[in-house]
Write a protein that holds these residues in place. Structure first.
Motif, PDB file in Angstrom:
ATOM      1  N   GLY A 230       0.792  -1.215   0.000  1.00  0.00           N
ATOM      2  CA  GLY A 230       0.000   0.000   0.000  1.00  0.00           C
ATOM      3  C   GLY A 230       0.829   1.272   0.000  1.00  0.00           C
ATOM      4  O   GLY A 230       2.068   1.242  -0.035  1.00  0.00           O
ATOM      5  N   ILE A 231       0.130   2.398   0.048  1.00  0.00           N
ATOM      6  CA  ILE A 231       0.772   3.714   0.064  1.00  0.00           C
ATOM      7  C   ILE A 231       0.153   4.556   1.168  1.00  0.00           C
ATOM      8  O   ILE A 231      -0.864   4.186   1.763  1.00  0.00           O
ATOM      9  N   SER A 232       0.728   5.721   1.411  1.00  0.00           N
ATOM     10  CA  SER A 232       0.184   6.655   2.393  1.00  0.00           C
ATOM     11  C   SER A 232      -0.728   7.657   1.690  1.00  0.00           C
ATOM     12  O   SER A 232      -0.259   8.609   1.062  1.00  0.00           O
ATOM     13  N   TYR A 233      -2.015   7.438   1.770  1.00  0.00           N
ATOM     14  CA  TYR A 233      -2.966   8.394   1.212  1.00  0.00           C
ATOM     15  C   TYR A 233      -3.068   9.644   2.088  1.00  0.00           C
ATOM     16  O   TYR A 233      -3.410  10.715   1.609  1.00  0.00           O
ATOM     17  N   ASP A 310     -15.323   4.001  -0.312  1.00  0.00           N
ATOM     18  CA  ASP A 310     -15.192   4.978   0.783  1.00  0.00           C
ATOM     19  C   ASP A 310     -13.728   5.358   0.966  1.00  0.00           C
ATOM     20  O   ASP A 310     -13.257   5.613   2.080  1.00  0.00           O
ATOM     21  N   ALA A 311     -12.987   5.394  -0.139  1.00  0.00           N
ATOM     22  CA  ALA A 311     -11.551   5.645  -0.080  1.00  0.00           C
ATOM     23  C   ALA A 311     -11.256   7.115   0.215  1.00  0.00           C
ATOM     24  O   ALA A 311     -11.966   8.007  -0.241  1.00  0.00           O
ATOM     25  N   TYR A 312     -10.180   7.338   0.965  1.00  0.00           N
ATOM     26  CA  TYR A 312      -9.744   8.694   1.293  1.00  0.00           C
ATOM     27  C   TYR A 312      -8.676   9.153   0.317  1.00  0.00           C
ATOM     28  O   TYR A 312      -7.722   8.427   0.012  1.00  0.00           O
ATOM     29  N   HIS A 313      -8.827  10.379  -0.176  1.00  0.00           N
ATOM     30  CA  HIS A 313      -7.791  11.067  -0.935  1.00  0.00           C
ATOM     31  C   HIS A 313      -7.628  12.466  -0.348  1.00  0.00           C
ATOM     32  O   HIS A 313      -8.630  13.181  -0.159  1.00  0.00           O
ATOM     33  N   LEU A 341     -14.877  14.078  -0.532  1.00  0.00           N
ATOM     34  CA  LEU A 341     -14.420  14.148   0.857  1.00  0.00           C
ATOM     35  C   LEU A 341     -15.315  15.101   1.633  1.00  0.00           C
ATOM     36  O   LEU A 341     -15.582  16.217   1.185  1.00  0.00           O
ATOM     37  N   LYS A 342     -15.763  14.652   2.802  1.00  0.00           N
ATOM     38  CA  LYS A 342     -16.600  15.490   3.661  1.00  0.00           C
ATOM     39  C   LYS A 342     -15.744  16.189   4.708  1.00  0.00           C
ATOM     40  O   LYS A 342     -14.730  15.662   5.165  1.00  0.00           O
ATOM     41  N   ASP A 343     -16.179  17.388   5.080  1.00  0.00           N
ATOM     42  CA  ASP A 343     -15.518  18.163   6.137  1.00  0.00           C
ATOM     43  C   ASP A 343     -14.015  18.298   5.882  1.00  0.00           C
ATOM     44  O   ASP A 343     -13.188  18.163   6.782  1.00  0.00           O
ATOM     45  N   LEU A 354      -8.420  25.911  -8.312  1.00  0.00           N
ATOM     46  CA  LEU A 354      -8.041  24.556  -8.681  1.00  0.00           C
ATOM     47  C   LEU A 354      -7.804  23.721  -7.424  1.00  0.00           C
ATOM     48  O   LEU A 354      -7.090  24.150  -6.509  1.00  0.00           O
ATOM     49  N   LEU A 355      -8.412  22.552  -7.384  1.00  0.00           N
ATOM     50  CA  LEU A 355      -8.182  21.611  -6.300  1.00  0.00           C
ATOM     51  C   LEU A 355      -7.365  20.443  -6.818  1.00  0.00           C
ATOM     52  O   LEU A 355      -7.543  19.996  -7.953  1.00  0.00           O
ATOM     53  N   ALA A 356      -6.470  19.954  -5.979  1.00  0.00           N
ATOM     54  CA  ALA A 356      -5.650  18.785  -6.304  1.00  0.00           C
ATOM     55  C   ALA A 356      -6.122  17.622  -5.445  1.00  0.00           C
ATOM     56  O   ALA A 356      -6.046  17.673  -4.218  1.00  0.00           O
ATOM     57  N   ILE A 357      -6.626  16.577  -6.097  1.00  0.00           N
ATOM     58  CA  ILE A 357      -7.028  15.359  -5.396  1.00  0.00           C
ATOM     59  C   ILE A 357      -5.850  14.402  -5.514  1.00  0.00           C
ATOM     60  O   ILE A 357      -5.547  13.884  -6.586  1.00  0.00           O
ATOM     61  N   ARG A 358      -5.168  14.190  -4.400  1.00  0.00           N
ATOM     62  CA  ARG A 358      -3.858  13.557  -4.392  1.00  0.00           C
ATOM     63  C   ARG A 358      -3.923  12.030  -4.452  1.00  0.00           C
ATOM     64  O   ARG A 358      -4.960  11.416  -4.251  1.00  0.00           O
ATOM     65  N   SER A 359      -2.757  11.434  -4.694  1.00  0.00           N
ATOM     66  CA  SER A 359      -2.570   9.977  -4.678  1.00  0.00           C
ATOM     67  C   SER A 359      -3.561   9.255  -5.572  1.00  0.00           C
ATOM     68  O   SER A 359      -4.071   8.184  -5.245  1.00  0.00           O
ATOM     69  N   ALA A 360      -3.811   9.846  -6.738  1.00  0.00           N
ATOM     70  CA  ALA A 360      -4.839   9.317  -7.628  1.00  0.00           C
ATOM     71  C   ALA A 360      -4.265   8.623  -8.854  1.00  0.00           C
ATOM     72  O   ALA A 360      -4.988   8.335  -9.811  1.00  0.00           O
TER      73      ALA A 360
END
Length: 385
Positions: A230-233, A310-313, A341-343, A354-360
């Motif tokens: 795995g990786i660190s999201y 329900d993955a986190y980014h 992503l909530k909250d 511009l938003l960056a959604i990481r580890s994608a």
């Protein structure tokens, strides 16, 4: 708020949403993988299902590692990108005739087979072409990887592989088919494994199995432990390259290879996830009585992992320096699950940011769809901008 290092002015000129791949990070990641593999004697095969962007594939292939494919399309894409056919493995429970024929015509290293009916079909098709197909049997070791229920693969209840009690008879069956050659065993217990100790029970199961097969006079030339690292999201900047060293040293320490055996692995997510970012533009900021929403032009069609698993980014506003606020980052798709992503706490946000959604970089672009008749996202290597 801490933000990743992006060429913001260059990104502003592109039509959103799109995938941005950091070529330098990808290169460094593959170099690190290769160095660890060479140190511990692993033969890595990149899992193409994680990301099959043609330019990404070509960059990875240039380092001379192999490819792990799960469809005929992936086999053809891997060959086209420059992966050596003799380093390509082909897995999957439902290989169709044309896919098997394409792999045979490409002269790949081996098929990772998962059932008796599949063995019969490969044998028949290989016979028609006058070829001998190398076979590794995918074994279900009944090891729990303790990951999300939808990405675990090594339990008896999963559809994958051959259960341990059926393996001796299956090996004999392979040996009785004249157009197949049994060359090894293949394992894969799950994905997004961040505790390397999780691989120890797999090694112990393989050791026990090897002892039994050796006593029965069965020769196993190759052991393929699959993927799963795995990786660190949560912290992509602090952990840009996965712990290949720890992963390989753990397996090397606990797996007792027999003389002459070759050890294979199939990293996918760990190779490409951190180099990829989904860049999306804020269309509206909607303020409710309790929450405020950053509505963006990317949706679950562009990155389905949050809706599916329900993955986190991690999500950052890369064009704002305003004080941080909380937002639910959501897309435009007509589904209540179209939420990234909530909250999410990020710099104060307004229309056009511009938003960056990481580890994608893994399971992002490759899983994109045209639901709602949306356009597929664009994709660029950093070297192209």
């Amino acid at each position: 708020m801490t933000k990743g290092n992006f060429p913001i002015e260059k990104l502003k000129g592109q039509q959103t949403p799109f995938y941005y791949y950091d070529a330098a990070l990808l290169s460094k990641t593959v170099e690190t993988l290769k160095a660890s593999a060479d140190k511990y004697g692993f033969l890595p095969h990149y899992a193409v299902k994680a990301n099959a962007n043609e330019k990404v594939l070509k960059l990875i292939a240039s380092y001379g590692i192999g490819a792990d494919c799960v469809s005929g399309g992936e086999v053809l894409a891997a060959v086209k990108a420059g992966f050596a056919p003799e380093k390509i493995v082909f897995a999957g429970v439902g290989k169709t005739d044309w896919e098997i024929e394409a792999a045979l015509d490409s002269n790949i290293f081996c098929f990772n087979a998962e059932s008796l009916p599949e063995l019969d079909v490969i044998n028949e098709l290989a016979g028609k072409k006058g070829k001998i197909a190398n076979i590794e049997l995918r074994v279900n070791p009944n090891v729990d990887a303790h990951t999300h229920a939808k990405i675990t693969t090594g339990l008896n209840e999963n559809k994958f592989g051959i259960n341990l009690e059926n393996l001796p008879a299956t090996i004999k069956y392979v040996e009785g088919l004249k157009n197949l050659k049994f060359i090894g065993l293949h394992f894969h217990i799950g994905s997004q494994i961040t505790d390397n100790n999780t691989f120890i029970p797999l090694c112990e199961a393989i050791n026990k199995l090897q002892g039994e097969l050796q006593a029965a006079g069965v020769k196993v030339e190759n052991i393929n432990v699959g993927g799963g690292l795995g990786i660190s999201y949560e912290d992509p900047d602090g952990n840009p390259i996965p712990d290949f060293e720890g992963y390989m040293s753990t397996i090397s320490k606990h797996l007792q290879l027999l003389p002459g055996q070759k050890l294979h692995c199939e990293p996918g997510r760990s190779v490409v996830a951190q180099c990829g970012t989904l860049i999306t533009k804020v269309t509206y900021v909607k303020k409710g009585t309790v929450k405020q929403f950053a509505i963006v032009d990317a949706g679950m069609t562009d990155l389905i992992r949050p809706a599916l698993y329900d993955a986190y980014h991690k999500i950052e506003n890369i064009t704002s320096n305003a004080p941080a606020e909380k937002y639910d980052v959501v897309g435009p798709i007509c589904e209540s699950s179209d939420v990234f992503l909530k909250d999410n706490e990020m710099n104060g946000t307004q229309r056009g940011d511009l938003l960056a959604i990481r580890s994608a970089g893994a399971y992002g672009e490759i899983m994109a769809s045209r639901y709602n008749l949306r356009q597929l996202p664009g994709a660029f290597l950093s070297t192209e901008l």
